[in-house]
Design a protein around this motif. Structure first.
Motif, PDB file in Angstrom:
ATOM      1  N   ALA A   1     -52.858   6.777  81.767  1.00 24.18           N
ATOM      2  CA  ALA A   1     -51.932   6.653  80.651  1.00 24.18           C
ATOM      3  C   ALA A   1     -50.624   7.380  80.973  1.00 24.18           C
ATOM      4  O   ALA A   1     -50.630   8.393  81.667  1.00 24.18           O
ATOM      5  N   THR A   2     -49.545   6.869  80.455  1.00 24.75           N
ATOM      6  CA  THR A   2     -48.264   7.541  80.632  1.00 24.75           C
ATOM      7  C   THR A   2     -48.208   8.771  79.726  1.00 24.75           C
ATOM      8  O   THR A   2     -49.037   8.933  78.832  1.00 24.75           O
ATOM      9  N   ARG A   3     -47.233   9.610  79.952  1.00 30.01           N
ATOM     10  CA  ARG A   3     -47.068  10.797  79.097  1.00 30.01           C
ATOM     11  C   ARG A   3     -46.848  10.380  77.650  1.00 30.01           C
ATOM     12  O   ARG A   3     -47.423  10.967  76.735  1.00 30.01           O
ATOM     13  N   LYS A   4     -46.010   9.376  77.464  1.00 28.23           N
ATOM     14  CA  LYS A   4     -45.717   8.906  76.110  1.00 28.23           C
ATOM     15  C   LYS A   4     -46.990   8.398  75.435  1.00 28.23           C
ATOM     16  O   LYS A   4     -47.259   8.720  74.277  1.00 28.23           O
ATOM     17  N   GLU A   5     -47.791   7.638  76.150  1.00 23.91           N
ATOM     18  CA  GLU A   5     -49.036   7.118  75.590  1.00 23.91           C
ATOM     19  C   GLU A   5     -50.015   8.243  75.270  1.00 23.91           C
ATOM     20  O   GLU A   5     -50.721   8.196  74.257  1.00 23.91           O
ATOM     21  N   ALA A   6     -50.051   9.265  76.116  1.00 20.70           N
ATOM     22  CA  ALA A   6     -50.935  10.402  75.879  1.00 20.70           C
ATOM     23  C   ALA A   6     -50.548  11.143  74.597  1.00 20.70           C
ATOM     24  O   ALA A   6     -51.419  11.515  73.804  1.00 20.70           O
ATOM     25  N   VAL A   7     -49.259  11.338  74.382  1.00 19.07           N
ATOM     26  CA  VAL A   7     -48.794  12.002  73.154  1.00 19.07           C
ATOM     27  C   VAL A   7     -49.102  11.134  71.942  1.00 19.07           C
ATOM     28  O   VAL A   7     -49.581  11.621  70.921  1.00 19.07           O
ATOM     29  N   GLN A   8     -48.858   9.831  72.045  1.00 18.75           N
ATOM     30  CA  GLN A   8     -49.167   8.920  70.940  1.00 18.75           C
ATOM     31  C   GLN A   8     -50.653   8.950  70.600  1.00 18.75           C
ATOM     32  O   GLN A   8     -51.027   8.983  69.428  1.00 18.75           O
ATOM     33  N   LEU A   9     -51.499   8.955  71.615  1.00 13.76           N
ATOM     34  CA  LEU A   9     -52.937   9.005  71.389  1.00 13.76           C
ATOM     35  C   LEU A   9     -53.342  10.322  70.732  1.00 13.76           C
ATOM     36  O   LEU A   9     -54.146  10.331  69.792  1.00 13.76           O
ATOM     37  N   ALA A  10     -52.772  11.424  71.182  1.00 14.48           N
ATOM     38  CA  ALA A  10     -53.079  12.728  70.583  1.00 14.48           C
ATOM     39  C   ALA A  10     -52.667  12.764  69.116  1.00 14.48           C
ATOM     40  O   ALA A  10     -53.439  13.217  68.265  1.00 14.48           O
ATOM     41  N   PHE A  11     -51.475  12.269  68.798  1.00 14.55           N
ATOM     42  CA  PHE A  11     -51.015  12.238  67.407  1.00 14.55           C
ATOM     43  C   PHE A  11     -51.938  11.365  66.562  1.00 14.55           C
ATOM     44  O   PHE A  11     -52.280  11.701  65.441  1.00 14.55           O
ATOM     45  N   SER A  12     -52.344  10.226  67.116  1.00 12.40           N
ATOM     46  CA  SER A  12     -53.225   9.307  66.396  1.00 12.40           C
ATOM     47  C   SER A  12     -54.578   9.954  66.109  1.00 12.40           C
ATOM     48  O   SER A  12     -55.109   9.838  65.002  1.00 12.40           O
ATOM     49  N   ARG A  13     -55.126  10.658  67.089  1.00 11.25           N
ATOM     50  CA  ARG A  13     -56.426  11.319  66.896  1.00 11.25           C
ATOM     51  C   ARG A  13     -56.351  12.424  65.850  1.00 11.25           C
ATOM     52  O   ARG A  13     -57.252  12.589  65.045  1.00 11.25           O
ATOM     53  N   VAL A  14     -55.284  13.186  65.873  1.00 12.41           N
ATOM     54  CA  VAL A  14     -55.103  14.243  64.869  1.00 12.41           C
ATOM     55  C   VAL A  14     -54.990  13.616  63.480  1.00 12.41           C
ATOM     56  O   VAL A  14     -55.603  14.083  62.520  1.00 12.41           O
ATOM     57  N   ASP A  15     -54.240  12.529  63.370  1.00 11.53           N
ATOM     58  CA  ASP A  15     -54.084  11.845  62.087  1.00 11.53           C
ATOM     59  C   ASP A  15     -55.425  11.311  61.585  1.00 11.53           C
ATOM     60  O   ASP A  15     -55.760  11.463  60.406  1.00 11.53           O
ATOM     61  N   GLN A  16     -56.206  10.704  62.466  1.00  8.02           N
ATOM     62  CA  GLN A  16     -57.518  10.186  62.080  1.00  8.02           C
ATOM     63  C   GLN A  16     -58.435  11.300  61.608  1.00  8.02           C
ATOM     64  O   GLN A  16     -59.133  11.159  60.600  1.00  8.02           O
ATOM     65  N   GLN A  17     -58.437  12.427  62.317  1.00  3.03           N
ATOM     66  CA  GLN A  17     -59.282  13.550  61.918  1.00  3.03           C
ATOM     67  C   GLN A  17     -58.833  14.124  60.582  1.00  3.03           C
ATOM     68  O   GLN A  17     -59.658  14.474  59.741  1.00  3.03           O
ATOM     69  N   PHE A  18     -57.529  14.205  60.376  1.00  5.01           N
ATOM     70  CA  PHE A  18     -56.995  14.697  59.107  1.00  5.01           C
ATOM     71  C   PHE A  18     -57.469  13.804  57.958  1.00  5.01           C
ATOM     72  O   PHE A  18     -57.904  14.286  56.923  1.00  5.01           O
ATOM     73  N   MET A  19     -57.397  12.483  58.155  1.00  4.78           N
ATOM     74  CA  MET A  19     -57.827  11.550  57.108  1.00  4.78           C
ATOM     75  C   MET A  19     -59.327  11.667  56.840  1.00  4.78           C
ATOM     76  O   MET A  19     -59.756  11.629  55.686  1.00  4.78           O
ATOM     77  N   GLU A  20     -60.125  11.839  57.874  1.00  4.41           N
ATOM     78  CA  GLU A  20     -61.566  12.024  57.690  1.00  4.41           C
ATOM     79  C   GLU A  20     -61.846  13.303  56.901  1.00  4.41           C
ATOM     80  O   GLU A  20     -62.702  13.312  56.010  1.00  4.41           O
ATOM     81  N   ASP A  21     -61.147  14.378  57.236  1.00  2.45           N
ATOM     82  CA  ASP A  21     -61.317  15.637  56.504  1.00  2.45           C
ATOM     83  C   ASP A  21     -60.963  15.467  55.038  1.00  2.45           C
ATOM     84  O   ASP A  21     -61.660  15.965  54.151  1.00  2.45           O
ATOM     85  N   GLN A  22     -59.888  14.746  54.764  1.00  4.12           N
ATOM     86  CA  GLN A  22     -59.478  14.530  53.372  1.00  4.12           C
ATOM     87  C   GLN A  22     -60.510  13.704  52.610  1.00  4.12           C
ATOM     88  O   GLN A  22     -60.791  13.968  51.446  1.00  4.12           O
ATOM     89  N   LYS A  23     -61.078  12.695  53.273  1.00  4.74           N
ATOM     90  CA  LYS A  23     -62.116  11.879  52.629  1.00  4.74           C
ATOM     91  C   LYS A  23     -63.325  12.727  52.268  1.00  4.74           C
ATOM     92  O   LYS A  23     -63.896  12.585  51.179  1.00  4.74           O
ATOM     93  N   GLN A  24     -63.738  13.613  53.172  1.00  2.81           N
ATOM     94  CA  GLN A  24     -64.875  14.489  52.902  1.00  2.81           C
ATOM     95  C   GLN A  24     -64.581  15.428  51.737  1.00  2.81           C
ATOM     96  O   GLN A  24     -65.432  15.649  50.883  1.00  2.81           O
ATOM     97  N   ARG A  25     -63.392  15.975  51.699  1.00  5.24           N
ATOM     98  CA  ARG A  25     -63.015  16.865  50.595  1.00  5.24           C
ATOM     99  C   ARG A  25     -63.002  16.112  49.271  1.00  5.24           C
ATOM    100  O   ARG A  25     -63.415  16.637  48.245  1.00  5.24           O
ATOM    101  N   TYR A  26     -62.539  14.871  49.302  1.00  4.44           N
ATOM    102  CA  TYR A  26     -62.508  14.060  48.085  1.00  4.44           C
ATOM    103  C   TYR A  26     -63.933  13.781  47.601  1.00  4.44           C
ATOM    104  O   TYR A  26     -64.225  13.882  46.410  1.00  4.44           O
ATOM    105  N   LYS A  27     -64.834  13.442  48.542  1.00  2.58           N
ATOM    106  CA  LYS A  27     -66.228  13.180  48.178  1.00  2.58           C
ATOM    107  C   LYS A  27     -66.888  14.413  47.588  1.00  2.58           C
ATOM    108  O   LYS A  27     -67.723  14.318  46.704  1.00  2.58           O
ATOM    109  N   GLN A  28     -66.523  15.591  48.090  1.00  3.55           N
ATOM    110  CA  GLN A  28     -67.091  16.845  47.600  1.00  3.55           C
ATOM    111  C   GLN A  28     -66.354  17.356  46.372  1.00  3.55           C
ATOM    112  O   GLN A  28     -66.670  18.419  45.861  1.00  3.55           O
TER     113      GLN A  28
END
Length: 75
Positions: free
Chosen positions: A1-28
Motif C-alpha cells: 500500500a502507498t503511504r496515502k492508502e495506509a493513512v486512509q486505512l488507519a483513519f477508516s479503522r479508527v472511525d469504524q472502531q469509534f462507531m462500534e464503541d458508540q453502538k455499544q454505549r447506546y445499547k447499554q
C-alpha cells in the motif's frame, strides 16, 4: 500500500472502531453525551523532503517552524 492508502486505512479503522464503541454505549444506555471525532496526522519524510498531512473532522492544525524543534504541529 502507498503511504496515502495506509493513512486512509488507519483513519477508516479508527472511525469504524469509534462507531462500534458508540453502538455499544447506546445499547447499554450509557450517558455518553455529545461526542465527535477529529483525527490529525503529519508524517515527515526528511530524506525525501516530504510531508504527508491528513485531517478528518471539524478541527484543523497549523504547521509552523518552532524554536525547540525544527517543525511543530500546532493544534
Amino acid at each position: 500500500a502507498t503511504r496515502k492508502e495506509a493513512v486512509q486505512l488507519a483513519f477508516s479503522r479508527v472511525d469504524q472502531q469509534f462507531m462500534e464503541d458508540q453502538k455499544q454505549r447506546y445499547k447499554q444506555k450509557a450517558n455518553y453525551g455529545y461526542s465527535g471525532t477529529t483525527a490529525m496526522c503529519a508524517l515527515l519524510y526528511p530524506r525525501e523532503r516530504k510531508i504527508l498531512i491528513a485531517n478528518l473532522g471539524g478541527n484543523r492544525c497549523i504547521l509552523g517552524k518552532g524554536t525547540l524543534y525544527p517543525w511543530i504541529l500546532y493544534c
